[in-house]
Write a protein that holds these residues in place. Sequence first.
Motif, PDB file in Angstrom:
ATOM      1  N   CYS A 179       0.825  -1.213   0.000  1.00 49.17           N
ATOM      2  CA  CYS A 179       0.000   0.000   0.000  1.00 49.17           C
ATOM      3  C   CYS A 179       0.853   1.254   0.000  1.00 49.17           C
ATOM      4  N   SER A 180       2.112   1.153   0.475  1.00 42.99           N
ATOM      5  CA  SER A 180       2.982   2.327   0.568  1.00 42.99           C
ATOM      6  C   SER A 180       4.433   1.860   0.522  1.00 42.99           C
ATOM      7  N   SER A 181       5.338   2.786   0.284  1.00 40.43           N
ATOM      8  CA  SER A 181       6.753   2.405   0.275  1.00 40.43           C
ATOM      9  C   SER A 181       7.211   2.011   1.685  1.00 40.43           C
ATOM     10  N   ALA A 182       6.593   2.607   2.712  1.00 39.62           N
ATOM     11  CA  ALA A 182       6.945   2.224   4.091  1.00 39.62           C
ATOM     12  C   ALA A 182       6.626   0.748   4.325  1.00 39.62           C
ATOM     13  N   CYS A 183       5.484   0.284   3.822  1.00 39.06           N
ATOM     14  CA  CYS A 183       5.133  -1.131   3.974  1.00 39.06           C
ATOM     15  C   CYS A 183       6.080  -2.020   3.174  1.00 39.06           C
ATOM     16  N   GLY A 184       6.482  -1.567   2.002  1.00 40.29           N
ATOM     17  CA  GLY A 184       7.427  -2.333   1.200  1.00 40.29           C
ATOM     18  C   GLY A 184       8.741  -2.513   1.937  1.00 40.29           C
ATOM     19  N   ASN A 185       9.218  -1.431   2.546  1.00 39.28           N
ATOM     20  CA  ASN A 185      10.472  -1.503   3.309  1.00 39.28           C
ATOM     21  C   ASN A 185      10.341  -2.443   4.492  1.00 39.28           C
ATOM     22  N   ARG A 186       9.224  -2.342   5.213  1.00 38.09           N
ATOM     23  CA  ARG A 186       9.039  -3.186   6.388  1.00 38.09           C
ATOM     24  C   ARG A 186       8.952  -4.662   5.994  1.00 38.09           C
ATOM     25  N   ALA A 187       8.274  -4.925   4.872  1.00 36.72           N
ATOM     26  CA  ALA A 187       8.149  -6.309   4.407  1.00 36.72           C
ATOM     27  C   ALA A 187       9.510  -6.880   4.020  1.00 36.72           C
ATOM     28  N   ARG A 188      10.344  -6.047   3.380  1.00 37.61           N
ATOM     29  CA  ARG A 188      11.678  -6.533   2.981  1.00 37.61           C
ATOM     30  C   ARG A 188      12.550  -6.813   4.203  1.00 37.61           C
ATOM     31  N   VAL A 189      12.470  -5.938   5.186  1.00 32.09           N
ATOM     32  CA  VAL A 189      13.238  -6.145   6.425  1.00 32.09           C
ATOM     33  C   VAL A 189      12.772  -7.432   7.104  1.00 32.09           C
ATOM     34  N   SER A 190      11.455  -7.608   7.187  1.00 32.60           N
ATOM     35  CA  SER A 190      10.896  -8.787   7.848  1.00 32.60           C
ATOM     36  C   SER A 190      11.303 -10.069   7.106  1.00 32.60           C
ATOM     37  N   ARG A 191      11.237  -9.987   5.775  1.00 31.34           N
ATOM     38  CA  ARG A 191      11.587 -11.161   4.967  1.00 31.34           C
ATOM     39  C   ARG A 191      13.061 -11.495   5.177  1.00 31.34           C
ATOM     40  N   TYR A 192      13.893 -10.480   5.245  1.00 34.02           N
ATOM     41  CA  TYR A 192      15.309 -10.706   5.465  1.00 34.02           C
ATOM     42  C   TYR A 192      15.539 -11.343   6.839  1.00 34.02           C
ATOM     43  N   TYR A 193      14.890 -10.773   7.856  1.00 33.97           N
ATOM     44  CA  TYR A 193      15.112 -11.233   9.225  1.00 33.97           C
ATOM     45  C   TYR A 193      14.684 -12.684   9.397  1.00 33.97           C
ATOM     46  N   TYR A 194      13.448 -12.985   8.972  1.00 29.83           N
ATOM     47  CA  TYR A 194      12.962 -14.356   9.152  1.00 29.83           C
ATOM     48  C   TYR A 194      13.643 -15.315   8.189  1.00 29.83           C
ATOM     49  N   GLY A 195      13.977 -14.817   6.993  1.00 28.17           N
ATOM     50  CA  GLY A 195      14.677 -15.671   6.038  1.00 28.17           C
ATOM     51  C   GLY A 195      16.032 -16.071   6.585  1.00 28.17           C
ATOM     52  N   ARG A 196      16.706 -15.112   7.262  1.00 30.62           N
ATOM     53  CA  ARG A 196      18.029 -15.414   7.816  1.00 30.62           C
ATOM     54  C   ARG A 196      17.915 -16.411   8.962  1.00 30.62           C
ATOM     55  N   ARG A 197      16.869 -16.230   9.778  1.00 32.34           N
ATOM     56  CA  ARG A 197      16.711 -17.168  10.895  1.00 32.34           C
ATOM     57  C   ARG A 197      16.443 -18.585  10.393  1.00 32.34           C
ATOM     58  N   GLU A 198      15.596 -18.671   9.328  1.00 26.58           N
ATOM     59  CA  GLU A 198      15.263 -19.996   8.819  1.00 26.58           C
ATOM     60  C   GLU A 198      16.471 -20.671   8.183  1.00 26.58           C
ATOM     61  N   SER A 199      17.256 -19.889   7.440  1.00 22.87           N
ATOM     62  CA  SER A 199      18.375 -20.517   6.753  1.00 22.87           C
ATOM     63  C   SER A 199      19.630 -20.520   7.631  1.00 22.87           C
ATOM     64  N   ASP A 200      19.552 -19.810   8.773  1.00 18.83           N
ATOM     65  CA  ASP A 200      20.639 -19.797   9.734  1.00 18.83           C
ATOM     66  C   ASP A 200      21.944 -19.313   9.127  1.00 18.83           C
ATOM     67  N   THR A 201      21.864 -18.320   8.260  1.00 22.69           N
ATOM     68  CA  THR A 201      23.080 -17.748   7.690  1.00 22.69           C
ATOM     69  C   THR A 201      23.537 -16.589   8.551  1.00 22.69           C
ATOM     70  N   VAL A 202      24.747 -16.115   8.315  1.00 16.68           N
ATOM     71  CA  VAL A 202      25.254 -14.991   9.080  1.00 16.68           C
ATOM     72  C   VAL A 202      25.557 -13.803   8.170  1.00 16.68           C
ATOM     73  N   GLU A 203      24.978 -13.833   6.983  1.00 19.39           N
ATOM     74  CA  GLU A 203      25.249 -12.739   6.050  1.00 19.39           C
ATOM     75  C   GLU A 203      24.634 -11.444   6.554  1.00 19.39           C
ATOM     76  N   GLU A 204      25.281 -10.364   6.238  1.00 21.40           N
ATOM     77  CA  GLU A 204      24.749  -9.052   6.585  1.00 21.40           C
ATOM     78  C   GLU A 204      23.853  -8.572   5.444  1.00 21.40           C
ATOM     79  N   PRO A 205      22.858  -7.763   5.775  1.00 25.46           N
ATOM     80  CA  PRO A 205      21.985  -7.255   4.706  1.00 25.46           C
ATOM     81  C   PRO A 205      22.759  -6.347   3.751  1.00 25.46           C
ATOM     82  N   VAL A 206      22.384  -6.395   2.492  1.00 19.49           N
ATOM     83  CA  VAL A 206      22.978  -5.492   1.500  1.00 19.49           C
ATOM     84  C   VAL A 206      22.193  -4.201   1.536  1.00 19.49           C
TER      85      VAL A 206
END
Length: 207
Positions: A179-206
Amino acid sequence: MDTQLALTLVNTVRVIRRTRGRVRDVLRSPEGLRDWLDQVHERWPMFPTDAVPADTATADRLVEVRQALRALFAHAVAPDPPSAPDAHELPDLDVALATVNQVLREAEVTPHLVWPGDGEPDLHWSVPVDLDERSRAIASLTWVATRFLAGPAREQLRACPAPLCVLYFVKEHHRQQWCSSACGNRARVSRYYYGRRESDTVEEPVS
Ligand SMILES: [Zn+2]
């Protein structure tokens, strides 16, 4: 006008982010209802919502209509998921249709075709002059929302899939997901955070 006004009404169910997703119904607090009615009149002066009392009778009637519209919005976005907080308690399609049609019938909303010589045709509407302000405003809002639902913009309607967002929006371009760019940013952060936990990687966000 139809699209923005219809969205303004159905999106009066919100979440409070600082309480991590507690749902708030704008129309259920007298101050929230007053503010909302005044804001509608400010933005669309042809709606006399500023003259409507922000009392229990207005809240009850407006919430009933809004829940019927939220049921129709949920139907419109299916099979995609609807706005979540009240999805389990919305009226059935038949009941929702009966509710909005009853509002239009009782208020004797009368459409008429307007077609300026050098412009596009449009459907305007009128209600009896002796109708009280509450009924007049609610019938007018219902009419506009039903015009949106019956028109081509409905096909672009989506429920925002971002975490802690419950808003409906109409896609303005093909690739719009949020609905907004703020939601897009929050969704990307959330996807990164949970994606990292699931895959258990230690990569830093780009960044
Ligand atoms: Zn959103």
